[in-house]
Every structure is written in structure tokens, then in C-alpha cells.
Design a protein around this motif. Structure first.
Motif, short mmCIF file in Angstrom:
data_model
loop_
_atom_site.label_atom_id
_atom_site.label_comp_id
_atom_site.label_asym_id
_atom_site.label_seq_id
_atom_site.Cartn_x
_atom_site.Cartn_y
_atom_site.Cartn_z
N VAL A 88 -7.16 -0.12 3.92
CA VAL A 88 -6.10 -0.72 4.74
C VAL A 88 -6.63 -1.10 6.12
O VAL A 88 -6.34 -2.19 6.63
N ARG A 141 -5.41 2.90 0.23
CA ARG A 141 -5.29 3.39 1.61
C ARG A 141 -6.62 3.40 2.36
O ARG A 141 -6.65 3.18 3.57
N ALA A 154 -2.14 -3.12 -5.27
CA ALA A 154 -2.03 -2.91 -3.82
C ALA A 154 -3.38 -2.53 -3.24
O ALA A 154 -4.25 -1.97 -3.92
N THR A 205 0.84 -1.20 0.00
CA THR A 205 0.00 0.00 0.00
C THR A 205 0.87 1.25 0.00
O THR A 205 0.61 2.21 -0.73
#
Length: 280
Positions: free
Chosen positions: A272, A269, A266, A32
Motif C-alpha cells: 500500500v 497491505r 486488492a 485493501t
């Protein structure tokens, strides 16, 4: 000389399970932060590497990365570099803080492993299909040099569509290389979809056996079962050995599991925190 590792105690299994969870978190955070990488391919291989490095299977010394008697681990599926980097950092090859430098300009943590830049990396990989040939070369070198190390090569199930894999497999069997262990991370998906769209995964055991390899299948997330089969593979001396590890791509993060679109993407954000909560 045969090497047999003792079985794992419940306390040791718990320690490895906790380590696996932490390494999964590192993989997500690293990729990330980089905004790129291959998290799902890394997450499927976590228990395999944890068992090798902390289950008493792999002999290594972070203080002497060039120790001649060390065992060699070759990440043939080099795009899963994030889990290798996390493992090497936690094993003591370099500071953990450097993990946040994944894929940054100037960082030794390149998108694929570079043996010239990072201690503990035995082969520069990422051009798929080449790792087993490299591992075979290491295994034959041990024979020529009179050394007692083993070589473990981790391959992807999509990767073994490459013809060079089978050239190496054929040669390893012909040479009766007893210190070579291949591990297939059979997570059932490759970059563009299911492996079954391209080749028949059900034929994997028979194919390796036909090429002269000793074959065992295992749940690739069961630490005890992995430890038992890797002990057996290490002690086996009558030719090369392959472990087909049945795994889950993106293991541990539910919204990534079995979704091939996360192969080279990935976690953003804003997701996450959800991933961290799922990983415990």
C-alpha cells in the motif's frame, strides 16, 4: 434544450487533477481494507467520472438524489463500484468515512452497486451487458415525461462483447435517442487477459457507427480532452452518442498498470505504501 458547458480554466483543470489523485488513493485504500474488489478497473475510469461529476457535465443534487430533472449516470461495469462509491462520497451523497466499509457485512457499499441501499446509485449493476439497456430506458422515459435530463452509461471494453449491449445500441439508434451518451472504458484488458484475444478493439469505432451512433475517441486520462468531447456529446441531439475513452487499466499505480491479474485483486497491505507514493 441544448446544454453547453463552458470550457475548463487551468485552475479548474488542476483542481480536477488533484481530485483524481485523491480518488485513486481512496480506491486503493478501500479495496485493501476490504481485502477484495476491483481496483484496476476502477482506476482506469477515474478521470471519466471526475469530468462528469465535477466538470459541469452531470446535473445532480446530493441533497435530492431523486430530483426528477437530474441527469442519470449508470455504471454498467458494476465491478468498478469502488470508484463510483468514492465519487458519490466526495460529491456529498454520504459521509466519506463510510468508504472503509466496502464489502463489509451490513454495509450499503456492496461489491456491486445496489440502488436500493445507496443514494446516488441509479441502477443495480454488475451482471455485465445490462447497463446500456437500463440507460436507454431512462432516456426514453425522459422523452415520455417531457424532461430534459441526459443519461450517461459507462461500459467496459470487455463488457461490450455481450449481445444485449448491441440490442440496446440498435434500438437507441432506431429511436434516435439524443439524450443518451455511452462511454466505453477502453483499458484493453478484461478478467482473463487482453480484450484483443476475444474481439478486435480496432473495430469498435466502425461497429458503433454501423449501429447508427455518433462516435468520438479520446484519451480517457486527459481531463481537458474528456471535457471537450463530453460537452460535445451532451450538446449532440441527433441520436445517441458514444465516447471511446482510451485508458490504462490500473492507471496511477505502476505495478498494476496493464497487468490483468489485478482485475479482481486488492493491493496487499505490504504494498500500500508503494502505491500511495506512486499516486502522490
Amino acid at each position: 434544450m441544448t446544454r453547453v458547458q463552458p470550457s475548463l480554466s487551468p485552475a479548474e483543470l488542476d483542481r480536477l487533477a488533484q481530485l483524481a489523485r485523491q480518488l485513486r488513493r481512496e480506491v486503493v485504500l478501500m479495496t485493501t481494507e476490504a481485502g477484495s474488489g476491483h481496483p484496476s478497473s476502477s482506476l482506469s475510469a477515474v478521470e471519466i467520472l471526475v469530468t462528469l461529476y465535477w466538470g459541469g457535465i452531470l446535473r445532480y443534487d446530493p441533497g435530492r438524489p431523486d430530483w426528477p430533472e437530474r441527469d442519470r449516470f449508470v455504471l454498467s461495469k458494476g465491478h468498478a463500484a469502488p470508484i463510483l462509491y468514492a465519487v458519490l462520497a466526495y460529491a456529498g451523497y454520504f459521509p466519506r468515512e463510510e468508504l472503509r466499509g466496502l464489502r463489509r457485512l451490513g454495509s450499503p457499499l456492496e461489491g456491486h452497486p445496489n440502488m436500493r441501499r445507496l443514494p446516488g446509485v441509479e441502477a443495480s449493476t454488475g451482471s455485465l451487458g445490462q447497463g446500456l439497456s437500463i440507460g436507454l430506458g431512462h432516456a426514453l422515459a425522459a422523452r415520455l415525461d417531457g424532461r430534459n435530463y441526459h443519461v450517461y452509461v459507462l461500459l467496459g471494453d470487455g463488457e461490450i462483447q455481450e449481445g444485449q449491449v448491441w440490442e440496446a445500441a440498435m434500438t437507441a439508434a432506431h429511436q434516435r435517442v439524443g439524450n443518451l451518451v455511452a462511454i466505453v472504458d477502453h483499458n484493453r484488458f478484461q478478467q482473463t487477459g487482453a480484450v484483443a484475444r476475444v474481439t478486435d478493439p480496432l473495430a469498435f469505432p466502425a461497429k458503433w457507427s454501423a449501429f447508427g451512433w455518433k462516435v468520438e475517441e479520446v484519451d480517457g486520462h486527459d481531463l481537458l480532452a474528456l471535457h471537450q468531447v463530453l460537452r460535445f456529446a451532451t450538446a449532440f441531439e441527433d441520436g445517441p452518442f458514444v465516447v471511446i475513452a482510451h485508458t490504462i487499466k490500473g492507471k496511477g499505480v505502476r505495478f498494476m498498470e496493464q497487468d490483468f491479474t489485478w482485475h479482481g485483486r486488492a493491493v496487499p497491505r505490504d504494498r500500500v505504501q508503494q502505491a500511495m507514493e506512486e499516486l502522490g
